[in-house]
Write a protein that holds these residues in place. Sequence first.
Motif, PDB file in Angstrom:
ATOM      1  N   LEU A  36      -0.452   6.176  -7.090  1.00 19.92           N
ATOM      2  CA  LEU A  36      -1.335   5.194  -7.733  1.00 19.92           C
ATOM      3  C   LEU A  36      -2.404   4.765  -6.733  1.00 19.92           C
ATOM      4  O   LEU A  36      -2.121   4.037  -5.784  1.00 19.92           O
ATOM      5  CB  LEU A  36      -0.523   3.989  -8.210  1.00 19.92           C
ATOM      6  N   LEU A  37      -3.628   5.216  -6.957  1.00 22.71           N
ATOM      7  CA  LEU A  37      -4.698   4.990  -5.996  1.00 22.71           C
ATOM      8  C   LEU A  37      -5.834   4.144  -6.548  1.00 22.71           C
ATOM      9  O   LEU A  37      -6.818   3.896  -5.836  1.00 22.71           O
ATOM     10  CB  LEU A  37      -5.256   6.338  -5.513  1.00 22.71           C
ATOM     11  N   ASN A  38      -5.706   3.684  -7.791  1.00 23.67           N
ATOM     12  CA  ASN A  38      -6.793   2.936  -8.420  1.00 23.67           C
ATOM     13  C   ASN A  38      -6.272   1.726  -9.190  1.00 23.67           C
ATOM     14  O   ASN A  38      -6.448   1.614 -10.410  1.00 23.67           O
ATOM     15  CB  ASN A  38      -7.587   3.851  -9.366  1.00 23.67           C
ATOM     16  N   PRO A  39      -5.641   0.789  -8.517  1.00 21.23           N
ATOM     17  CA  PRO A  39      -5.046  -0.343  -9.236  1.00 21.23           C
ATOM     18  C   PRO A  39      -6.083  -1.397  -9.634  1.00 21.23           C
ATOM     19  O   PRO A  39      -7.086  -1.600  -8.946  1.00 21.23           O
ATOM     20  CB  PRO A  39      -4.066  -0.925  -8.214  1.00 21.23           C
ATOM     21  N   LEU A  40      -5.813  -2.061 -10.738  1.00 21.08           N
ATOM     22  CA  LEU A  40      -6.492  -3.299 -11.102  1.00 21.08           C
ATOM     23  C   LEU A  40      -5.656  -4.434 -10.543  1.00 21.08           C
ATOM     24  O   LEU A  40      -4.489  -4.592 -10.910  1.00 21.08           O
ATOM     25  CB  LEU A  40      -6.608  -3.435 -12.622  1.00 21.08           C
TER      26      LEU A  40
ATOM     27  N   ASN B 191      -7.920  -0.120   3.214  1.00 22.86           N
ATOM     28  CA  ASN B 191      -7.740   0.616   4.469  1.00 22.86           C
ATOM     29  C   ASN B 191      -6.761   1.773   4.314  1.00 22.86           C
ATOM     30  O   ASN B 191      -6.788   2.721   5.112  1.00 22.86           O
ATOM     31  CB  ASN B 191      -7.259  -0.322   5.578  1.00 22.86           C
ATOM     32  N   ALA B 192      -5.903   1.670   3.307  1.00 17.15           N
ATOM     33  CA  ALA B 192      -4.947   2.753   3.041  1.00 17.15           C
ATOM     34  C   ALA B 192      -5.529   3.809   2.099  1.00 17.15           C
ATOM     35  O   ALA B 192      -4.824   4.718   1.662  1.00 17.15           O
ATOM     36  CB  ALA B 192      -3.672   2.178   2.449  1.00 17.15           C
ATOM     37  N   GLY B 193      -6.821   3.698   1.790  1.00 23.02           N
ATOM     38  CA  GLY B 193      -7.467   4.675   0.923  1.00 23.02           C
ATOM     39  C   GLY B 193      -7.275   4.421  -0.552  1.00 23.02           C
ATOM     40  O   GLY B 193      -7.430   5.335  -1.375  1.00 23.02           O
ATOM     41  N   ILE B 194      -6.944   3.180  -0.896  1.00 24.52           N
ATOM     42  CA  ILE B 194      -6.718   2.815  -2.293  1.00 24.52           C
ATOM     43  C   ILE B 194      -7.950   2.084  -2.824  1.00 24.52           C
ATOM     44  O   ILE B 194      -8.443   1.130  -2.201  1.00 24.52           O
ATOM     45  CB  ILE B 194      -5.466   1.925  -2.424  1.00 24.52           C
ATOM     46  N   SER B 195      -8.469   2.535  -3.953  1.00 23.34           N
ATOM     47  CA  SER B 195      -9.622   1.906  -4.592  1.00 23.34           C
ATOM     48  C   SER B 195      -9.151   0.716  -5.413  1.00 23.34           C
ATOM     49  O   SER B 195      -8.295   0.852  -6.280  1.00 23.34           O
ATOM     50  CB  SER B 195     -10.336   2.908  -5.499  1.00 23.34           C
ATOM     51  N   VAL B 196      -9.712  -0.462  -5.144  1.00 19.86           N
ATOM     52  CA  VAL B 196      -9.254  -1.700  -5.779  1.00 19.86           C
ATOM     53  C   VAL B 196     -10.355  -2.292  -6.648  1.00 19.86           C
ATOM     54  O   VAL B 196     -11.508  -2.378  -6.225  1.00 19.86           O
ATOM     55  CB  VAL B 196      -8.823  -2.742  -4.724  1.00 19.86           C
ATOM     56  N   GLU B 197      -9.999  -2.712  -7.839  1.00 18.08           N
ATOM     57  CA  GLU B 197     -10.874  -3.508  -8.699  1.00 18.08           C
ATOM     58  C   GLU B 197     -10.153  -4.834  -8.943  1.00 18.08           C
ATOM     59  O   GLU B 197      -8.968  -4.842  -9.305  1.00 18.08           O
ATOM     60  CB  GLU B 197     -11.135  -2.803 -10.026  1.00 18.08           C
ATOM     61  N   VAL B 198     -10.833  -5.954  -8.732  1.00 17.11           N
ATOM     62  CA  VAL B 198     -10.210  -7.272  -8.865  1.00 17.11           C
ATOM     63  C   VAL B 198     -10.634  -7.931 -10.171  1.00 17.11           C
ATOM     64  O   VAL B 198     -11.827  -8.000 -10.486  1.00 17.11           O
ATOM     65  CB  VAL B 198     -10.572  -8.182  -7.679  1.00 17.11           C
ATOM     66  N   CYS B 199      -9.651  -8.412 -10.913  1.00 16.39           N
ATOM     67  CA  CYS B 199      -9.877  -9.188 -12.137  1.00 16.39           C
ATOM     68  C   CYS B 199      -9.386 -10.610 -11.866  1.00 16.39           C
ATOM     69  O   CYS B 199      -8.194 -10.832 -11.684  1.00 16.39           O
ATOM     70  CB  CYS B 199      -9.106  -8.572 -13.303  1.00 16.39           C
ATOM     71  N   ALA B 200     -10.315 -11.569 -11.817  1.00 17.64           N
ATOM     72  CA  ALA B 200      -9.926 -12.944 -11.473  1.00 17.64           C
ATOM     73  C   ALA B 200     -10.545 -13.964 -12.421  1.00 17.64           C
ATOM     74  O   ALA B 200     -10.525 -15.159 -12.134  1.00 17.64           O
ATOM     75  CB  ALA B 200     -10.332 -13.260 -10.044  1.00 17.64           C
ATOM     76  N   GLU B 201     -11.051 -13.515 -13.558  1.00 13.48           N
ATOM     77  CA  GLU B 201     -11.689 -14.429 -14.510  1.00 13.48           C
ATOM     78  C   GLU B 201     -10.672 -14.838 -15.571  1.00 13.48           C
ATOM     79  O   GLU B 201     -10.317 -14.049 -16.443  1.00 13.48           O
ATOM     80  CB  GLU B 201     -12.899 -13.749 -15.165  1.00 13.48           C
ATOM     81  N   MET B 202     -10.192 -16.069 -15.486  1.00 14.93           N
ATOM     82  CA  MET B 202      -9.198 -16.539 -16.447  1.00 14.93           C
ATOM     83  C   MET B 202      -9.150 -18.056 -16.448  1.00 14.93           C
ATOM     84  O   MET B 202      -9.560 -18.715 -15.487  1.00 14.93           O
ATOM     85  CB  MET B 202      -7.812 -15.960 -16.130  1.00 14.93           C
TER      86      MET B 202
ATOM     87  N   PRO C 233       0.810  -1.222   0.000  1.00 18.57           N
ATOM     88  CA  PRO C 233       0.000   0.000   0.000  1.00 18.57           C
ATOM     89  C   PRO C 233       0.842   1.270   0.000  1.00 18.57           C
ATOM     90  O   PRO C 233       0.563   2.213  -0.772  1.00 18.57           O
ATOM     91  CB  PRO C 233      -0.830  -0.126   1.280  1.00 18.57           C
ATOM     92  N   GLY C 234       1.861   1.299   0.835  1.00 18.26           N
ATOM     93  CA  GLY C 234       2.710   2.485   0.895  1.00 18.26           C
ATOM     94  C   GLY C 234       3.440   2.737  -0.411  1.00 18.26           C
ATOM     95  O   GLY C 234       3.609   3.893  -0.828  1.00 18.26           O
ATOM     96  N   TYR C 235       3.877   1.659  -1.059  1.00 20.89           N
ATOM     97  CA  TYR C 235       4.563   1.820  -2.340  1.00 20.89           C
ATOM     98  C   TYR C 235       3.629   2.437  -3.373  1.00 20.89           C
ATOM     99  O   TYR C 235       4.005   3.391  -4.071  1.00 20.89           O
ATOM    100  CB  TYR C 235       5.081   0.480  -2.838  1.00 20.89           C
ATOM    101  N   LEU C 236       2.416   1.906  -3.489  1.00 22.41           N
ATOM    102  CA  LEU C 236       1.474   2.449  -4.480  1.00 22.41           C
ATOM    103  C   LEU C 236       1.183   3.923  -4.207  1.00 22.41           C
ATOM    104  O   LEU C 236       1.173   4.749  -5.130  1.00 22.41           O
ATOM    105  CB  LEU C 236       0.184   1.633  -4.477  1.00 22.41           C
ATOM    106  N   LYS C 237       0.967   4.259  -2.942  1.00 21.62           N
ATOM    107  CA  LYS C 237       0.668   5.656  -2.615  1.00 21.62           C
ATOM    108  C   LYS C 237       1.861   6.558  -2.918  1.00 21.62           C
ATOM    109  O   LYS C 237       1.690   7.694  -3.377  1.00 21.62           O
ATOM    110  CB  LYS C 237       0.262   5.767  -1.155  1.00 21.62           C
ATOM    111  N   SER C 238       3.081   6.045  -2.692  1.00 15.83           N
ATOM    112  CA  SER C 238       4.272   6.850  -2.980  1.00 15.83           C
ATOM    113  C   SER C 238       4.418   7.144  -4.459  1.00 15.83           C
ATOM    114  O   SER C 238       5.063   8.126  -4.847  1.00 15.83           O
ATOM    115  CB  SER C 238       5.527   6.132  -2.469  1.00 15.83           C
ATOM    116  N   GLN C 239       3.826   6.284  -5.298  1.00 15.65           N
ATOM    117  CA  GLN C 239       3.868   6.489  -6.740  1.00 15.65           C
ATOM    118  C   GLN C 239       2.637   7.242  -7.253  1.00 15.65           C
ATOM    119  O   GLN C 239       2.477   7.422  -8.461  1.00 15.65           O
ATOM    120  CB  GLN C 239       3.954   5.131  -7.447  1.00 15.65           C
TER     121      GLN C 239
END
Length: 382
Positions: A34-38, A60-71, A26-32
């Motif tokens: 990046l708040l909306n990862p797939l 919990n770190a305020g990052i919006s997450v979308e999960v792609c798990a169809e494969m 979480p900290g790495y993404l925020k440092s870059q």
Amino acid sequence: MDLTSRYSFSFPTTIRFGTGVIDELPGYLKSQGLLNPLVVTDPLVKELDFFKKIISSLRNAGISVEVCAEMHKNPVKSDVIKGKELFVNTGRDAIVGIGGGVPLDVARAIALSINHHRDLFDYDDLIGGDKYVTEPIPHLVTVPTTSGTGSEVGRSAIIAEDDTKKKRILFSPSLLAKMVFADPVLTMDLPPFVTAATGMDALTHNVEAFLAKNFHPLCSGIALEGMKLISNSIVQATHKPDLESRAQMLMASMMGAVAFQKGLGIVHSLAHPLSSLLDTHHGLANAVNLPFGMRFNYEGFEQQFDQMAFMMGLGAEAGDKFVDYLFSLNQQLNLPTRLSGIGVEEAHLETLADLAFADFCHPNNPKPVSRADFKRLYTEAL
């Protein structure tokens, strides 16, 4: 060493390795910024507790997450297209691949597709498609949860055609993850079969990379050390896993993937058709074929086999024991030692031989392999 030639070497990306490093995601993404990862994973990993904890920590770190798990178990083009649509339609700004080789390959292929709008397989490296990879790639982070493919440090994705199941290679140095979080804790709950099969996949990568005919001494040295780590840890990691054995397997898996930029060989060409034709687990296909492929390669390369045998604890000048050791290792891991044990029948052999001969790996094998050789090896292994 041919001092009349000139060579280019390149090595991969930044890796955070160690117990608990996943907490840094979480900290790495925020440092870059990046708040909306797939987040790309497979249907099995999606249901595991550690994955749910990762998603919770991000939210919990305020990052919006979308999960792609169809494969699919062996990923196909339509899996990538669905992932791209999800990325675009939900306004994502980064891709985090979590899992084994399948979701990491899909994550990398989705990353390629975002700013590259030709047909996905126009980028197939085997037809020179890498020249079309010209646009920026979304920020890509990889998190391995198995110790096999080493895809987390790779720069390619293997995706199959939906109808024919023919495998295509999407490749570019720009497809390297910007950051890898390799946490051995995430591999602790792997069941014995998956540990064994993916571990033998990692061993095959190291062995074939070491023997590959391309000149890359840095990769050769890494491959030997990877073999040593696997020999020391794979049985323990499979049957009585502890953090030390899991950590060694995870490191050896990454080392194999770094090393095989030097090339692979006959075993992967024997294994790929089994996944295409019979949907066989790739690591299992490698495990069964590895002793037979190495028996084929032994004559003329005795010195290299001596080196491998020594690194794997078989003693000095023990290369002639290497093939028997591989058979024994499969037995210790409760893996089949014959193709008949994984559903191959005599009626499959002609098609398998055709597919193996057409495969892209064996041209880097230390000695040439004919279609007749492939047919004979499949017959011996049956």
